[in-house]
Design a protein around this motif. Sequence first.
Motif, PDB file in Angstrom:
ATOM      1  N   MET A 373     -37.650 114.467 -34.894  1.00 37.57           N
ATOM      2  CA  MET A 373     -37.409 115.616 -35.976  1.00 37.57           C
ATOM      3  C   MET A 373     -37.318 114.751 -37.648  1.00 37.57           C
ATOM      4  SD  MET A 373     -34.112 118.131 -36.501  1.00 37.57           S
ATOM      5  CE  MET A 373     -32.778 116.804 -36.450  1.00 37.57           C
ATOM      6  N   VAL A 374     -36.940 113.721 -37.757  1.00 33.15           N
ATOM      7  CA  VAL A 374     -36.986 113.246 -38.943  1.00 33.15           C
ATOM      8  C   VAL A 374     -38.214 112.649 -39.136  1.00 33.15           C
ATOM      9  CG1 VAL A 374     -36.030 110.953 -40.065  1.00 33.15           C
ATOM     10  CG2 VAL A 374     -34.528 112.229 -38.584  1.00 33.15           C
ATOM     11  N   LEU A 375     -39.229 112.295 -37.968  1.00 34.58           N
ATOM     12  CA  LEU A 375     -40.552 111.908 -38.307  1.00 34.58           C
ATOM     13  C   LEU A 375     -41.434 112.918 -38.454  1.00 34.58           C
ATOM     14  CD1 LEU A 375     -40.769 108.742 -36.110  1.00 34.58           C
ATOM     15  CD2 LEU A 375     -40.242 108.859 -38.468  1.00 34.58           C
ATOM     16  N   ARG A 376     -40.797 114.380 -38.109  1.00 35.35           N
ATOM     17  CA  ARG A 376     -41.660 115.554 -38.326  1.00 35.35           C
ATOM     18  C   ARG A 376     -42.725 115.672 -37.582  1.00 35.35           C
ATOM     19  NH1 ARG A 376     -41.063 117.425 -44.554  1.00 35.35           N
ATOM     20  NH2 ARG A 376     -41.681 119.396 -43.558  1.00 35.35           N
ATOM     21  N   LYS A 377     -42.634 115.181 -36.182  1.00 35.76           N
ATOM     22  CA  LYS A 377     -43.551 115.139 -35.199  1.00 35.76           C
ATOM     23  C   LYS A 377     -43.838 116.631 -34.888  1.00 35.76           C
ATOM     24  CE  LYS A 377     -44.216 110.953 -34.428  1.00 35.76           C
ATOM     25  NZ  LYS A 377     -45.399 110.112 -34.806  1.00 35.76           N
ATOM     26  N   ASN A 378     -45.067 117.098 -34.617  1.00 36.35           N
ATOM     27  CA  ASN A 378     -45.633 118.864 -34.550  1.00 36.35           C
ATOM     28  C   ASN A 378     -45.145 119.154 -33.094  1.00 36.35           C
ATOM     29  OD1 ASN A 378     -48.057 117.895 -33.048  1.00 36.35           O
ATOM     30  ND2 ASN A 378     -49.042 118.039 -34.804  1.00 36.35           N
ATOM     31  N   PHE A 379     -45.518 120.159 -32.788  1.00 38.25           N
ATOM     32  CA  PHE A 379     -45.212 120.940 -31.727  1.00 38.25           C
ATOM     33  C   PHE A 379     -46.142 120.512 -30.595  1.00 38.25           C
ATOM     34  CE2 PHE A 379     -46.688 124.339 -28.614  1.00 38.25           C
ATOM     35  CZ  PHE A 379     -45.496 124.541 -28.069  1.00 38.25           C
ATOM     36  N   ASN A 380     -47.490 120.229 -30.852  1.00 38.25           N
ATOM     37  CA  ASN A 380     -48.228 119.687 -29.715  1.00 38.25           C
ATOM     38  C   ASN A 380     -47.942 118.182 -29.465  1.00 38.25           C
ATOM     39  OD1 ASN A 380     -50.006 122.081 -29.560  1.00 38.25           O
ATOM     40  ND2 ASN A 380     -51.191 121.303 -31.258  1.00 38.25           N
ATOM     41  N   GLU A 415     -40.768 103.459 -38.741  1.00 40.21           N
ATOM     42  CA  GLU A 415     -40.658 104.610 -39.397  1.00 40.21           C
ATOM     43  C   GLU A 415     -39.395 105.159 -39.811  1.00 40.21           C
ATOM     44  OE1 GLU A 415     -43.940 107.184 -38.392  1.00 40.21           O
ATOM     45  OE2 GLU A 415     -44.437 105.976 -36.778  1.00 40.21           O
ATOM     46  N   VAL A 416     -38.563 105.403 -38.834  1.00 38.82           N
ATOM     47  CA  VAL A 416     -37.363 106.266 -39.025  1.00 38.82           C
ATOM     48  C   VAL A 416     -36.655 105.382 -40.218  1.00 38.82           C
ATOM     49  CG1 VAL A 416     -35.721 105.269 -37.162  1.00 38.82           C
ATOM     50  CG2 VAL A 416     -35.647 107.602 -37.799  1.00 38.82           C
ATOM     51  N   ILE A 417     -36.654 104.157 -39.995  1.00 41.45           N
ATOM     52  CA  ILE A 417     -35.628 103.425 -41.015  1.00 41.45           C
ATOM     53  C   ILE A 417     -36.116 103.829 -42.350  1.00 41.45           C
ATOM     54  CG2 ILE A 417     -35.043 101.177 -42.022  1.00 41.45           C
ATOM     55  CD1 ILE A 417     -34.965 100.330 -38.662  1.00 41.45           C
ATOM     56  N   GLU A 418     -37.551 103.456 -42.474  1.00 37.71           N
ATOM     57  CA  GLU A 418     -38.291 103.847 -43.878  1.00 37.71           C
ATOM     58  C   GLU A 418     -38.026 105.137 -44.117  1.00 37.71           C
ATOM     59  OE1 GLU A 418     -42.255 103.196 -43.509  1.00 37.71           O
ATOM     60  OE2 GLU A 418     -42.180 100.869 -42.888  1.00 37.71           O
ATOM     61  N   ALA A 419     -38.026 106.101 -43.359  1.00 38.77           N
ATOM     62  CA  ALA A 419     -37.496 107.512 -43.884  1.00 38.77           C
ATOM     63  C   ALA A 419     -36.310 107.985 -44.295  1.00 38.77           C
ATOM     64  CB  ALA A 419     -37.730 108.441 -42.736  1.00 38.77           C
ATOM     65  N   LEU A 420     -35.406 106.862 -43.479  1.00 37.12           N
ATOM     66  CA  LEU A 420     -33.796 107.023 -43.919  1.00 37.12           C
ATOM     67  C   LEU A 420     -33.611 106.237 -45.387  1.00 37.12           C
ATOM     68  CD1 LEU A 420     -31.959 106.669 -40.711  1.00 37.12           C
ATOM     69  CD2 LEU A 420     -32.540 109.020 -41.970  1.00 37.12           C
ATOM     70  N   ASN A 421     -34.357 105.367 -45.540  1.00 39.45           N
ATOM     71  CA  ASN A 421     -34.246 104.538 -46.897  1.00 39.45           C
ATOM     72  C   ASN A 421     -35.055 105.174 -48.177  1.00 39.45           C
ATOM     73  OD1 ASN A 421     -32.652 102.588 -46.339  1.00 39.45           O
ATOM     74  ND2 ASN A 421     -34.339 101.285 -45.349  1.00 39.45           N
ATOM     75  N   GLY A 422     -35.870 106.367 -47.640  1.00 44.50           N
ATOM     76  CA  GLY A 422     -36.372 106.946 -48.830  1.00 44.50           C
ATOM     77  C   GLY A 422     -35.729 108.048 -49.322  1.00 44.50           C
ATOM     78  N   ASP A 423     -36.586 109.006 -50.230  1.00 42.82           N
ATOM     79  CA  ASP A 423     -36.106 110.014 -50.763  1.00 42.82           C
ATOM     80  C   ASP A 423     -35.833 111.221 -49.614  1.00 42.82           C
ATOM     81  OD1 ASP A 423     -36.069 108.916 -53.164  1.00 42.82           O
ATOM     82  OD2 ASP A 423     -38.151 109.884 -53.772  1.00 42.82           O
TER      83      ASP A 423
END
Length: 523
Positions: A373-380, A415-423
């Motif tokens: 969900m954090v990485l915004r993976k799509n439905f497919n 990727e998820v650590i980068e996302a949580l460290n980002g905006d």
Amino acid sequence: MHTPLNAQEMPLHKVFSDDFLFTIPSVQRPYSWTTEQAGELLDDLLEFIEHHGITEKNIEQIPKPYILGSIVLVKGEKPEAEVLDGQQRLTTLTILVSALRSYLPEEYANEIDELIVQRGSRIRKIEDTYRLRLRKKDNDFFKKYIQERDGITKLTEQTPVKTDSQALIRDNALYYLERFNDLDESTLTTLPSVIATLCYMVIVSTPNFDSAFRIFTVLNDRGLDLMVTDILKAKIIGKIPESEQEIYTEKWEDIESALGREQFNELFSHIRMILQKRKGAGNLKDEYDSILENMSGKTFIDEILIPYSDIYIQIRNYKTSFVNDEETVKILEFLNRIDNMDWIPVAMYYMHHYNNNIPAFLKRLERFAAVHMVLRKNFNWRQSKYSTILRELEQGKDPFSKTSTLNLTDDEKKEVIEALNGDVYKKLKDAAKRYVLLRLDALLSKGQPSYDYNTITIEHILPQTPPKESEWTKNFPNIEQYVHKLGNLVLLTTKKNSRAKNFDFERKKSTYFQSKDGVSTFA
């Protein structure tokens, strides 16, 4: 080949004639009109009579009929017709004319009787046939008290009933009889003629059930349209021997009632995923057509629908279902905060077939669902992954092993650590932001409490646009470097206050982020 469609506008004396023998199929929901709706029908008819000054003498001179809307039928060349839409009106009209039949003199009653029953023939050994047959559970009651000649006179408020529909039939019949006491004789004797000759319906019919359903969905947008599960009910119950259909209809409706209409429909999407273990290739009805080809109706209900519905109810009502299992409640609370429901079939399958280490499995599933969900993976992408996990479970692969698809890859962890460290505030969707902050709250409070707040919002501590002369601008010259980071976000149980958001820190902390007694709502 194109399915033939027939649409005709006709008066009720033609609707309730030998051209039609109506049956309410199992796909239909129970009769549900209350005295309020039955009363509106009668009021509309009386207003129509009054507006046009209709009497028995001038009825043939009335130029405009009263339109009762359309009904949709599955019907071929023979009179037999399954009612896909129109049950409530046909049933209520039958109750109304039955009440008139019992109230008016014999000469009127005999003609009204023709609207209710198709006369047989002693010579041809054909029995009388009632023009409308309700669902099996209610039909005998309807026949005894409404369709039989003097049946309605036997009704009282104490007449015993077995279903809600029977109670409504009884109440509506007694309501009409009471209303007739307030009408003058002229209106009462005019009413049957108006119903038979000036009330029109548009009869839309096609011999194909699926075609009739498509027509129904086009004609109806009232919010109580038939759903795919209604069609499936007709198909599945129809595969069961008639002697057992009532038992299985009751099982089906008990589940539907426990879940509610929307969640019941969702359940079938999850079951489809469990059975086929792939993303849906067509609409749900077509998918189930192939599923049910090699499965009896009884097998589907007993071995699939009932056990999976029990598990689905546990997952959705987790606080009640696992009241003595605090760990499972906490995990399911977070899973239910994921912004999609694609994880549910996997949870259902595991809980049904494994039934051990459930909290540990759900914890792994939660991490998998939350990270993506954090990485915004799509439905497919999600459907592909969850399909693989289901196949692995079916093959007996250990979901706790290092090779399980439930494991996160090294790249996903980075990727998820980068996302949580980002905006975080700008880059994550609202559901993901709220989930992450609540997860943090659980870690800080050493075991997340259950929150039942109607509103949980996310607020910046350092404002996005602070006043130029404030402490904020003095202490943070490069606001954009900090403002949307995770450490600058907090949860609130109130709606955002546009004035308070720019307060200096001390004031904001004491008046906005704390309660009156100085306690913060969230850890």
